[in-house]
Write a protein that holds these residues in place. Structure first.
Motif, PDB file in Angstrom:
ATOM      1  N   LYS A 230     -52.512 -24.812  -2.410  1.00  0.00           N
ATOM      2  CA  LYS A 230     -51.337 -23.983  -2.157  1.00  0.00           C
ATOM      3  C   LYS A 230     -51.744 -22.583  -1.708  1.00  0.00           C
ATOM      4  N   THR A 231     -52.981 -22.181  -2.044  1.00  0.00           N
ATOM      5  CA  THR A 231     -53.505 -20.884  -1.625  1.00  0.00           C
ATOM      6  C   THR A 231     -54.821 -21.095  -0.904  1.00  0.00           C
ATOM      7  N   CYS A 232     -55.194 -20.148  -0.075  1.00  0.00           N
ATOM      8  CA  CYS A 232     -56.463 -20.210   0.656  1.00  0.00           C
ATOM      9  C   CYS A 232     -57.525 -19.433  -0.120  1.00  0.00           C
ATOM     10  N   CYS A 233     -58.723 -20.016  -0.253  1.00  0.00           N
ATOM     11  CA  CYS A 233     -59.793 -19.358  -1.004  1.00  0.00           C
ATOM     12  C   CYS A 233     -60.618 -18.414  -0.131  1.00  0.00           C
ATOM     13  N   PHE A 234     -60.355 -18.383   1.171  1.00  0.00           N
ATOM     14  CA  PHE A 234     -61.033 -17.500   2.136  1.00  0.00           C
ATOM     15  C   PHE A 234     -62.454 -17.923   2.460  1.00  0.00           C
ATOM     16  N   TYR A 235     -62.817 -19.155   2.117  1.00  0.00           N
ATOM     17  CA  TYR A 235     -64.164 -19.630   2.445  1.00  0.00           C
ATOM     18  C   TYR A 235     -64.419 -19.575   3.946  1.00  0.00           C
ATOM     19  N   TYR A 236     -63.388 -19.805   4.734  1.00  0.00           N
ATOM     20  CA  TYR A 236     -63.577 -19.840   6.189  1.00  0.00           C
ATOM     21  C   TYR A 236     -64.089 -18.518   6.744  1.00  0.00           C
ATOM     22  N   HIS A 237     -63.905 -17.434   5.998  1.00  0.00           N
ATOM     23  CA  HIS A 237     -64.411 -16.135   6.447  1.00  0.00           C
ATOM     24  C   HIS A 237     -65.940 -16.070   6.411  1.00  0.00           C
ATOM     25  N   THR A 238     -66.564 -17.013   5.723  1.00  0.00           N
ATOM     26  CA  THR A 238     -68.020 -17.002   5.607  1.00  0.00           C
ATOM     27  C   THR A 238     -68.679 -17.927   6.621  1.00  0.00           C
TER      28      THR A 238
END
Length: 256
Positions: A230-238
């Protein structure tokens, strides 16, 4: 009643559940967990470990560190509770995050100051509540509050990160090698944690895991049913690749 882990119980926690009895040789990347509650010390620590994640921001670092910290806090404690009927002392004042700088991927260990454990007497449910309070209200809730204040990361992300590992631990990892009686106890503990446990055990008004532990769904990207985040963990920023989202990420546009 208090006791210690037996010589037969310790090895599996050391091998598979990130437990250690030894301080890291290089203390640069280790921290007493209670120091995470000090804004200045926590900020310095997040900045120190950010390169391990190739993190571009404090918010991303907080999210990815939070994943690892939740596993450290929960993994050995859940295994001991549900497989051994023993309660580790997981309050934030009693643990150290121990990590070496050369490990890839960067996976820290947990070290306990007080190694004594509790055991249920006549009322296992009341005992279990005390163990869960130590894991959540007396540790993770405090850590998440501090990380939120420092990095501005929403607590919903940190709690969903936590829920993902609760699901994995109880549905997969700590079932390994369990007999039928242990499986029944595991399932009972899991159902209680994610569906019935009151918010007070988590240091919250409501159980913060419940909404992240629903049924799995089928998607075309996966051979097996999964839970969509339901939320994004922001892993894609890495990642070096554009829009390299986790398979369960809510940012992925899916056909209905």
């Amino acid at each position: 009643m208090s006791n210690k882990l037996s010589a037969e119980e310790i090895p599996i926690l050391l091998r598979d559940y990130r437990l250690t009895f030894e301080p890291a040789i290089d203390a640069t990347y280790s921290i007493s967990a209670k120091n995470l509650l000090d804004a200045e010390q926590a900020l310095v620590y997040l900045q120190t470990i950010a390169p391990f994640f190739q993190s571009p921001s404090l918010l991303v670092t907080a999210s990815l560190f939070g994943k690892r910290y939740s596993v450290l806090t929960m993994a050995s404690a859940f295994y001991a509770m549900s497989r051994y009927d023993k309660g580790l002392q997981v309050a934030i004042e009693n643990i150290w995050v121990e990590a070496e700088g050369h490990a890839k991927p960067w996976l820290p260990n947990v070290r306990f100051i007080d190694h004594m454990v509790s055991e249920p007497t006549t009322d296992r449910n009341a005992w279990r509540d005390e163990v869960l309070k130590g894991i959540f209200a007396d540790n993770l809730a405090k850590a998440w509050q501090s990380l939120t204040k420092i990095s501005k990361i929403p607590k919903t992300i940190l709690w969903e990160n936590t829920a993902i590992y609760v699901n994995w631990l109880y549905e997969t990892k700590i079932r390994e090698g369990a007999n039928e009686q242990e499986i029944n106890r595991l399932q009972e503990d899991y159902d209680y944690i994610v569906n019935q446990a009151p918010g007070a055990l988590f240091g919250e008004k409501k159980n913060p895991l419940k909404k992240y532990c629903g049924p799995k769904v089928k998607i075309k990207e996966s051979k097996h049913p999964i839970r969509l985040r339901k939320t994004c963990c922001f892993y894609y920023h890495t990642s070096d690749e554009t829009n390299d989202y986790c398979i369960s990420c809510p940012k992925i546009k899916r056909l209905v």
